[in-house]
Design a protein around this motif. Structure first.
Motif, PDB file in Angstrom:
ATOM      1  N   UNK A 166      50.789  41.144  49.614  1.00 36.35           N
ATOM      2  CA  UNK A 166      52.114  41.449  49.096  1.00 36.35           C
ATOM      3  C   UNK A 166      52.414  40.484  47.943  1.00 36.35           C
ATOM      4  N   UNK A 167      51.590  40.583  46.895  1.00 40.05           N
ATOM      5  CA  UNK A 167      51.713  39.726  45.723  1.00 40.05           C
ATOM      6  C   UNK A 167      51.772  40.598  44.475  1.00 40.05           C
ATOM      7  N   UNK A 168      52.368  40.091  43.412  1.00 34.99           N
ATOM      8  CA  UNK A 168      52.314  40.841  42.150  1.00 34.99           C
ATOM      9  C   UNK A 168      50.879  40.924  41.660  1.00 34.99           C
ATOM     10  N   UNK A 169      50.589  41.972  40.913  1.00 37.03           N
ATOM     11  CA  UNK A 169      49.220  42.160  40.445  1.00 37.03           C
ATOM     12  C   UNK A 169      49.198  42.837  39.088  1.00 37.03           C
ATOM     13  N   UNK A 170      48.031  42.750  38.473  1.00 40.66           N
ATOM     14  CA  UNK A 170      47.743  43.426  37.217  1.00 40.66           C
ATOM     15  C   UNK A 170      46.579  44.362  37.473  1.00 40.66           C
ATOM     16  N   UNK A 171      46.659  45.578  36.957  1.00 39.85           N
ATOM     17  CA  UNK A 171      45.547  46.514  37.069  1.00 39.85           C
ATOM     18  C   UNK A 171      44.612  46.306  35.890  1.00 39.85           C
ATOM     19  N   UNK A 172      43.352  46.048  36.194  1.00 43.82           N
ATOM     20  CA  UNK A 172      42.337  45.842  35.163  1.00 43.82           C
ATOM     21  C   UNK A 172      41.164  46.768  35.417  1.00 43.82           C
ATOM     22  N   UNK A 173      40.409  47.025  34.391  1.00 46.55           N
ATOM     23  CA  UNK A 173      39.177  47.788  34.519  1.00 46.55           C
ATOM     24  C   UNK A 173      38.004  46.840  34.389  1.00 46.55           C
ATOM     25  N   UNK A 174      37.080  46.929  35.329  1.00 45.23           N
ATOM     26  CA  UNK A 174      35.875  46.116  35.267  1.00 45.23           C
ATOM     27  C   UNK A 174      34.994  46.623  34.144  1.00 45.23           C
ATOM     28  N   UNK A 175      34.578  45.717  33.288  1.00 45.86           N
ATOM     29  CA  UNK A 175      33.687  46.125  32.196  1.00 45.86           C
ATOM     30  C   UNK A 175      32.280  46.385  32.704  1.00 45.86           C
ATOM     31  N   UNK A 176      31.913  45.777  33.824  1.00 49.12           N
ATOM     32  CA  UNK A 176      30.558  45.971  34.339  1.00 49.12           C
ATOM     33  C   UNK A 176      30.427  47.250  35.161  1.00 49.12           C
ATOM     34  N   UNK A 177      31.436  47.570  35.985  1.00 51.49           N
ATOM     35  CA  UNK A 177      31.334  48.763  36.834  1.00 51.49           C
ATOM     36  C   UNK A 177      32.191  49.918  36.349  1.00 51.49           C
ATOM     37  N   UNK A 178      33.169  49.631  35.481  1.00 50.53           N
ATOM     38  CA  UNK A 178      34.080  50.668  35.018  1.00 50.53           C
ATOM     39  C   UNK A 178      35.179  50.994  36.015  1.00 50.53           C
ATOM     40  N   UNK A 179      35.168  50.355  37.175  1.00 47.63           N
ATOM     41  CA  UNK A 179      36.163  50.632  38.199  1.00 47.63           C
ATOM     42  C   UNK A 179      37.424  49.811  37.967  1.00 47.63           C
ATOM     43  N   UNK A 226      40.589  47.630  39.288  1.00 50.70           N
ATOM     44  CA  UNK A 226      40.866  46.733  40.407  1.00 50.70           C
ATOM     45  C   UNK A 226      42.179  46.009  40.166  1.00 50.70           C
ATOM     46  N   UNK A 227      42.736  45.501  41.241  1.00 47.43           N
ATOM     47  CA  UNK A 227      43.973  44.728  41.178  1.00 47.43           C
ATOM     48  C   UNK A 227      43.636  43.237  41.132  1.00 47.43           C
ATOM     49  N   UNK A 228      44.188  42.578  40.144  1.00 52.22           N
ATOM     50  CA  UNK A 228      44.076  41.123  40.055  1.00 52.22           C
ATOM     51  C   UNK A 228      45.409  40.581  40.585  1.00 52.22           C
ATOM     52  N   UNK A 229      45.382  40.073  41.817  1.00 54.37           N
ATOM     53  CA  UNK A 229      46.594  39.546  42.436  1.00 54.37           C
ATOM     54  C   UNK A 229      46.843  38.138  41.907  1.00 54.37           C
ATOM     55  N   UNK A 230      48.105  37.861  41.566  1.00 53.87           N
ATOM     56  CA  UNK A 230      48.488  36.575  40.982  1.00 53.87           C
ATOM     57  C   UNK A 230      49.540  35.925  41.876  1.00 53.87           C
ATOM     58  N   UNK A 231      49.279  34.665  42.228  1.00 51.48           N
ATOM     59  CA  UNK A 231      50.212  33.920  43.056  1.00 51.48           C
ATOM     60  C   UNK A 231      50.683  32.679  42.305  1.00 51.48           C
ATOM     61  N   UNK A 232      51.996  32.495  42.285  1.00 50.44           N
ATOM     62  CA  UNK A 232      52.597  31.289  41.730  1.00 50.44           C
ATOM     63  C   UNK A 232      52.926  30.387  42.921  1.00 50.44           C
ATOM     64  N   UNK A 287      58.810  35.568  34.378  1.00 48.63           N
ATOM     65  CA  UNK A 287      59.752  36.515  34.980  1.00 48.63           C
ATOM     66  C   UNK A 287      59.414  36.863  36.421  1.00 48.63           C
ATOM     67  N   UNK A 288      58.347  36.292  36.972  1.00 47.95           N
ATOM     68  CA  UNK A 288      57.933  36.643  38.330  1.00 47.95           C
ATOM     69  C   UNK A 288      59.016  36.264  39.328  1.00 47.95           C
ATOM     70  N   UNK A 289      59.210  37.115  40.323  1.00 52.83           N
ATOM     71  CA  UNK A 289      60.211  36.871  41.362  1.00 52.83           C
ATOM     72  C   UNK A 289      59.559  37.065  42.722  1.00 52.83           C
ATOM     73  N   UNK A 290      59.892  36.195  43.664  1.00 49.26           N
ATOM     74  CA  UNK A 290      59.347  36.322  45.018  1.00 49.26           C
ATOM     75  C   UNK A 290      59.724  37.680  45.602  1.00 49.26           C
ATOM     76  N   UNK A 291      58.768  38.306  46.260  1.00 52.75           N
ATOM     77  CA  UNK A 291      59.014  39.589  46.908  1.00 52.75           C
ATOM     78  C   UNK A 291      58.906  40.788  45.993  1.00 52.75           C
ATOM     79  N   UNK A 292      58.656  40.582  44.697  1.00 54.69           N
ATOM     80  CA  UNK A 292      58.506  41.688  43.759  1.00 54.69           C
ATOM     81  C   UNK A 292      57.044  41.809  43.362  1.00 54.69           C
ATOM     82  N   UNK A 293      56.597  43.028  43.156  1.00 52.01           N
ATOM     83  CA  UNK A 293      55.192  43.230  42.791  1.00 52.01           C
ATOM     84  C   UNK A 293      54.952  43.110  41.291  1.00 52.01           C
ATOM     85  N   UNK A 294      55.992  43.203  40.503  1.00 54.52           N
ATOM     86  CA  UNK A 294      55.829  43.128  39.059  1.00 54.52           C
ATOM     87  C   UNK A 294      55.775  41.689  38.565  1.00 54.52           C
TER      88      UNK A 294
END
Length: 187
Positions: free
Chosen positions: A140-153, A155-161, A46-53
């Motif tokens: 300016x890429x879509x991303x997923x918010x994840x929690x680091x298991x090592x630091x607990x912080x 972070x954004x995992x940016x995904x590019x198609x 469902x990814x679309x260019x120019x959208x963050x979701x």
């Protein structure tokens, strides 16, 4: 990579699709880290260019046996009520291919300065001159918010198609199901 499996988020009045996708991908990553062999790739149809979701579908790619083995592990605990799962099914004939990769932003100049000071033994002023605040990169890429298991912080995992290609490129996938050069079927 001749099969795929599609996981679709069901509408939920309590949680937006982005929150559910973050939770689903986090579980997927932990499942791959525990049971993966680098043979399962991922895409977001469902990814679309120019959208963050990234949309409400997660597509897993691999052999039928690898997908069945992976889905047989208990990595979806707590998410099944929020999902519809289809497959594994054969990839449609004539499917094209696409690299889906992680892109890391250099968004924290202060952290980079600390690393430079520790590595090179230079002064904070020298580090600031070498890595100015203006070096912070905003993607300016879509991303997923994840929690680091090592630091607990968080972070954004940016995904590019990357652009769609005619030929498949074989290789391995990392613990996020992403690869800098290996393609997944795109349809």
């Amino acid at each position: 990579m001749d099969h795929y499996l599609e996981i679709r988020l069901l509408p939920d009045p309590e949680f937006p699709a982005t929150t559910l996708m973050n939770a689903l991908f986090s579980k997927f990553h932990r499942g791959l880290a525990s049971h993966g062999k680098g043979t399962i790739g991922v895409s977001f149809p469902d990814v679309k260019d120019g959208h963050r979701g990234l949309g409400s579908r997660l597509r897993l790619h691999g052999s039928a046996a690898d997908l069945r083995d992976f889905m047989g592990a208990d990595w979806l605990t707590g998410m099944r009520d929020h999902l519809a799962i289809d497959g594994p099914a054969p990839v449609p004939a004539g499917a094209r291919h696409r690299v889906v990769r992680r892109v890391q932003a250099h968004s924290n100049p202060e952290r980079e300065r600390r690393r430079l000071i520790a590595r090179k033994g230079i002064s904070p002023d020298e580090a600031r001159a070498a890595i100015p605040d203006s070096r912070a990169e905003q993607l300016d890429l879509p991303f997923i918010l994840l929690n680091s298991r090592s630091t607990g912080q968080q972070f954004r995992l940016f995904v590019e198609h990357l652009p769609v290609e005619d030929e498949a490129r074989k290789g391995c996938f990392g613990s996020y199901g992403l690869s800098p050069a290996t393609t997944v079927p795109w349809f």
